[in-house]
Design a protein around this motif. Structure first.
Motif, PDB file in Angstrom:
ATOM      1  N   UNK A   1       0.830  -1.215   0.000  1.00  0.00           N
ATOM      2  CA  UNK A   1       0.000   0.000   0.000  1.00  0.00           C
ATOM      3  C   UNK A   1       0.862   1.263   0.000  1.00  0.00           C
ATOM      4  N   UNK A   2       0.203   2.391  -0.172  1.00  0.00           N
ATOM      5  CA  UNK A   2       0.876   3.679  -0.322  1.00  0.00           C
ATOM      6  C   UNK A   2       1.204   4.274   1.050  1.00  0.00           C
ATOM      7  N   UNK A   3       2.469   4.156   1.444  1.00  0.00           N
ATOM      8  CA  UNK A   3       2.890   4.696   2.733  1.00  0.00           C
ATOM      9  C   UNK A   3       2.725   6.210   2.794  1.00  0.00           C
ATOM     10  N   UNK A   4       2.914   6.887   1.651  1.00  0.00           N
ATOM     11  CA  UNK A   4       2.799   8.351   1.622  1.00  0.00           C
ATOM     12  C   UNK A   4       1.375   8.815   1.916  1.00  0.00           C
ATOM     13  N   UNK A   5       0.382   8.025   1.498  1.00  0.00           N
ATOM     14  CA  UNK A   5      -1.014   8.373   1.785  1.00  0.00           C
ATOM     15  C   UNK A   5      -1.251   8.381   3.286  1.00  0.00           C
ATOM     16  N   UNK A   6      -0.738   7.360   3.975  1.00  0.00           N
ATOM     17  CA  UNK A   6      -0.887   7.313   5.430  1.00  0.00           C
ATOM     18  C   UNK A   6      -0.146   8.469   6.097  1.00  0.00           C
ATOM     19  N   UNK A   7       1.033   8.784   5.567  1.00  0.00           N
ATOM     20  CA  UNK A   7       1.812   9.886   6.138  1.00  0.00           C
ATOM     21  C   UNK A   7       1.061  11.205   6.028  1.00  0.00           C
ATOM     22  N   UNK A   8       0.455  11.449   4.862  1.00  0.00           N
ATOM     23  CA  UNK A   8      -0.320  12.687   4.683  1.00  0.00           C
ATOM     24  C   UNK A   8      -1.538  12.702   5.598  1.00  0.00           C
TER      25      UNK A   8
ATOM     26  N   UNK B   1      11.010  10.147  12.211  1.00  0.00           N
ATOM     27  CA  UNK B   1      10.547  10.377  13.586  1.00  0.00           C
ATOM     28  C   UNK B   1       9.261  11.192  13.635  1.00  0.00           C
ATOM     29  N   UNK B   2       9.115  12.142  12.728  1.00  0.00           N
ATOM     30  CA  UNK B   2       7.893  12.953  12.691  1.00  0.00           C
ATOM     31  C   UNK B   2       6.671  12.095  12.369  1.00  0.00           C
ATOM     32  N   UNK B   3       6.818  11.201  11.402  1.00  0.00           N
ATOM     33  CA  UNK B   3       5.693  10.323  11.056  1.00  0.00           C
ATOM     34  C   UNK B   3       5.360   9.380  12.209  1.00  0.00           C
ATOM     35  N   UNK B   4       6.367   8.938  12.948  1.00  0.00           N
ATOM     36  CA  UNK B   4       6.110   8.105  14.125  1.00  0.00           C
ATOM     37  C   UNK B   4       5.341   8.891  15.192  1.00  0.00           C
ATOM     38  N   UNK B   5       5.707  10.146  15.385  1.00  0.00           N
ATOM     39  CA  UNK B   5       4.974  10.989  16.338  1.00  0.00           C
ATOM     40  C   UNK B   5       3.518  11.146  15.898  1.00  0.00           C
TER      41      UNK B   5
ATOM     42  N   UNK C   1       1.834   9.105  14.115  1.00  0.00           N
ATOM     43  CA  UNK C   1       1.163   7.821  14.326  1.00  0.00           C
ATOM     44  C   UNK C   1       0.642   7.731  15.754  1.00  0.00           C
ATOM     45  N   UNK C   2       1.460   8.186  16.702  1.00  0.00           N
ATOM     46  CA  UNK C   2       1.016   8.197  18.093  1.00  0.00           C
ATOM     47  C   UNK C   2      -0.196   9.087  18.307  1.00  0.00           C
ATOM     48  N   UNK C   3      -0.207  10.234  17.659  1.00  0.00           N
ATOM     49  CA  UNK C   3      -1.365  11.137  17.750  1.00  0.00           C
ATOM     50  C   UNK C   3      -2.607  10.481  17.130  1.00  0.00           C
ATOM     51  N   UNK C   4      -2.414   9.810  16.002  1.00  0.00           N
ATOM     52  CA  UNK C   4      -3.515   9.113  15.338  1.00  0.00           C
ATOM     53  C   UNK C   4      -4.127   8.071  16.265  1.00  0.00           C
ATOM     54  N   UNK C   5      -3.301   7.258  16.898  1.00  0.00           N
ATOM     55  CA  UNK C   5      -3.811   6.224  17.799  1.00  0.00           C
ATOM     56  C   UNK C   5      -4.615   6.842  18.940  1.00  0.00           C
ATOM     57  N   UNK C   6      -4.121   7.947  19.486  1.00  0.00           N
ATOM     58  CA  UNK C   6      -4.787   8.596  20.605  1.00  0.00           C
ATOM     59  C   UNK C   6      -6.164   9.125  20.192  1.00  0.00           C
ATOM     60  N   UNK C   7      -6.223   9.811  19.066  1.00  0.00           N
ATOM     61  CA  UNK C   7      -7.490  10.360  18.602  1.00  0.00           C
ATOM     62  C   UNK C   7      -8.452   9.259  18.160  1.00  0.00           C
TER      63      UNK C   7
ATOM     64  N   UNK D   1      14.170   5.580  13.412  1.00  0.00           N
ATOM     65  CA  UNK D   1      12.920   6.008  14.017  1.00  0.00           C
ATOM     66  C   UNK D   1      12.368   4.861  14.847  1.00  0.00           C
ATOM     67  N   UNK D   2      11.502   5.225  15.783  1.00  0.00           N
ATOM     68  CA  UNK D   2      11.019   4.286  16.788  1.00  0.00           C
ATOM     69  C   UNK D   2       9.507   4.440  16.950  1.00  0.00           C
ATOM     70  N   UNK D   3       8.815   3.327  17.112  1.00  0.00           N
ATOM     71  CA  UNK D   3       7.364   3.376  17.271  1.00  0.00           C
ATOM     72  C   UNK D   3       6.980   4.067  18.592  1.00  0.00           C
ATOM     73  N   UNK D   4       5.816   4.732  18.609  1.00  0.00           N
ATOM     74  CA  UNK D   4       5.363   5.475  19.803  1.00  0.00           C
ATOM     75  C   UNK D   4       4.757   4.534  20.847  1.00  0.00           C
ATOM     76  N   UNK D   5       5.636   3.907  21.621  1.00  0.00           N
ATOM     77  CA  UNK D   5       5.189   2.918  22.607  1.00  0.00           C
ATOM     78  C   UNK D   5       4.217   3.538  23.607  1.00  0.00           C
ATOM     79  N   UNK D   6       4.456   4.795  23.984  1.00  0.00           N
ATOM     80  CA  UNK D   6       3.567   5.463  24.941  1.00  0.00           C
ATOM     81  C   UNK D   6       2.127   5.462  24.458  1.00  0.00           C
ATOM     82  N   UNK D   7       1.934   5.721  23.170  1.00  0.00           N
ATOM     83  CA  UNK D   7       0.580   5.785  22.618  1.00  0.00           C
ATOM     84  C   UNK D   7      -0.007   4.384  22.432  1.00  0.00           C
ATOM     85  N   UNK D   8       0.832   3.444  22.030  1.00  0.00           N
ATOM     86  CA  UNK D   8       0.366   2.067  21.854  1.00  0.00           C
ATOM     87  C   UNK D   8      -0.151   1.515  23.181  1.00  0.00           C
ATOM     88  N   UNK D   9       0.605   1.714  24.255  1.00  0.00           N
ATOM     89  CA  UNK D   9       0.179   1.225  25.574  1.00  0.00           C
ATOM     90  C   UNK D   9      -1.163   1.809  25.988  1.00  0.00           C
ATOM     91  N   UNK D  10      -1.371   3.087  25.691  1.00  0.00           N
ATOM     92  CA  UNK D  10      -2.592   3.764  26.134  1.00  0.00           C
ATOM     93  C   UNK D  10      -3.798   3.479  25.246  1.00  0.00           C
TER      94      UNK D  10
END
Length: 352
Positions: free
Chosen positions: A80-87, A124-128, A130-136, A172-181
């Motif tokens: 799939x298109x990674x850039x679509x998810x990034x946008x 790293x920005x896209x990982x951040x 991703x964490x915001x996406x999971x939270x919302x 870059x590193x996955x947002x573990x803080x957001x995954x846990x929550x």
């Protein structure tokens, strides 16, 4: 506090013509993932009528099963298109459009949840983000459940085998803080360590251990735990397929032997059912490697690395010993008479 029930999951690729949902043995699985759906350029899910029929058939068929599995649809996938998810993940407006449409789609087709398979955030920005996406996403799920008085939808993600991309130039590193929550769990894709991108030598593509590198399931799962991920959020991926090579010298057939090309199969990939057929047809020699906890076979100049019932059983024991939540398979339709699926379910010992 009672421990959470184990996850015994599998992905069902929608293009699997020879294995319809009616063939899924739900005594072996707790969760089944439909693979895949993709949002459009406005980050919403437009479902064609043919796909709508397939989705309805998928959930309706599985809801007639006993025991009743949980169903999730997976978003994205390897091609799939990674850039679509990034946008989409880059700002709150597009995230909300995606989230709202994803929940509507889950309810429309009677799914129990959603799974994000974004391969992979590239910075790293896209990982951040991703964490915001999971939270919302989780906030929207809770709000929808409270409003409709229905059980909240599940939210999971398919992720890299390791918590970070230690092999890449861009760390870059996955947002573990957001995954846990916010996530119910993650599916760590513990496979594809070796393959057609390196035809110079053979390799166990889902090795539990690697004496020479950190490219292994043991390293990957432990990296998630070291980073603070709750063990109850971690699920180990298992492959129902193998990778093939053509040996440079048929008499040199160990792991990491010199190779010259990919072997039989689509881009050097064979399902477990096809591997069993290959081994039988060609009188292949089957070896179990205890250094990596993997299986390989060879016949003539062809070498195949994979997992069978024995290596899968050992991996299940490892995962339980590590104290993680469960396992998943990629993918349904690739097993040989459900041999590996049956053994895995049997091997995961549930405490009374």
């Amino acid at each position: 506090m009672a421990s959470q029930p184990p996850v015994k999951a599998a992905y069902w690729p929608s293009w699997t013509a020879n294995f319809p949902p009616s063939d899924i043995d739900t005594t072996l699985f707790t969760h089944i993932f439909y693979a895949f759906l993709m949002p459009n350029n406005t980050y919403k899910f437009e479902i064609p009528s043919s796909t709508a029929r397939e989705l309805s058939n998928f959930t309706t068929t599985l809801r007639r099963k006993n025991p009743l599995p949980k169903t999730l649809y997976s978003i994205g996938g390897g091609g799939s298109d990674s850039h679509l998810f990034a946008r989409m993940a880059s700002n709150v407006v597009s995230r909300q459009a995606f989230i709202t449409s994803s929940i509507e789609t889950a309810r429309r087709f009677d799914f129990d949840g959603m799974d994000l398979d974004w391969e992979f955030p590239q910075s790293p920005e896209e990982m951040h983000n991703l964490g915001e996406l999971f939270m919302e996403w989780r906030q929207a799920i809770v709000h929808e459940a409270n409003t409709t008085r229905r059980a909240p939808l599940l939210l999971t993600a398919a992720v890299y085998f390791s918590v970070d991309f230690f092999l890449d130039e861009t760390y870059r590193k996955f947002p573990v803080w957001s995954i846990n929550q916010n996530l119910d769990w993650i599916n760590a894709m513990c496979y594809d360590y070796h393959g057609s991108w390196d035809t110079s030598r053979t390799g166990p593509h889902a090795a539990l251990y690697d004496p020479n590198s950190n490219i292994s399931t043991n390293y990957g799962l432990r990296s998630w735990i070291r980073a603070g991920l709750l063990k109850s959020k971690l699920v180990m991926g298992l492959p129902l397929y193998g990778k093939t090579w053509v040996l440079k010298d048929p008499n040199s057939h160990d792991i990491s032997s010199a190779a010259v090309a990919v072997g039989p199969g689509d881009n050097g990939v064979l399902s477990y059912a096809e591997i069993e057929e290959f081994n039988k047809k060609n009188g292949a020699k089957v070896e179990h490697d205890l250094d990596t906890i993997s299986t390989y076979s060879y016949a003539g100049s062809v070498w195949v690395g994979y997992d069978d019932v024995i290596s899968t059983t050992l991996k299940i024991g490892f995962a339980q010993g590590l104290g993680i939540r469960g396992y998943f398979f990629w993918a349904l339709g690739s097993d040989s008479e459900l041999k590996i699926s049956k053994q895995a379910s049997k091997a995961w010992v549930i405490d009374d």
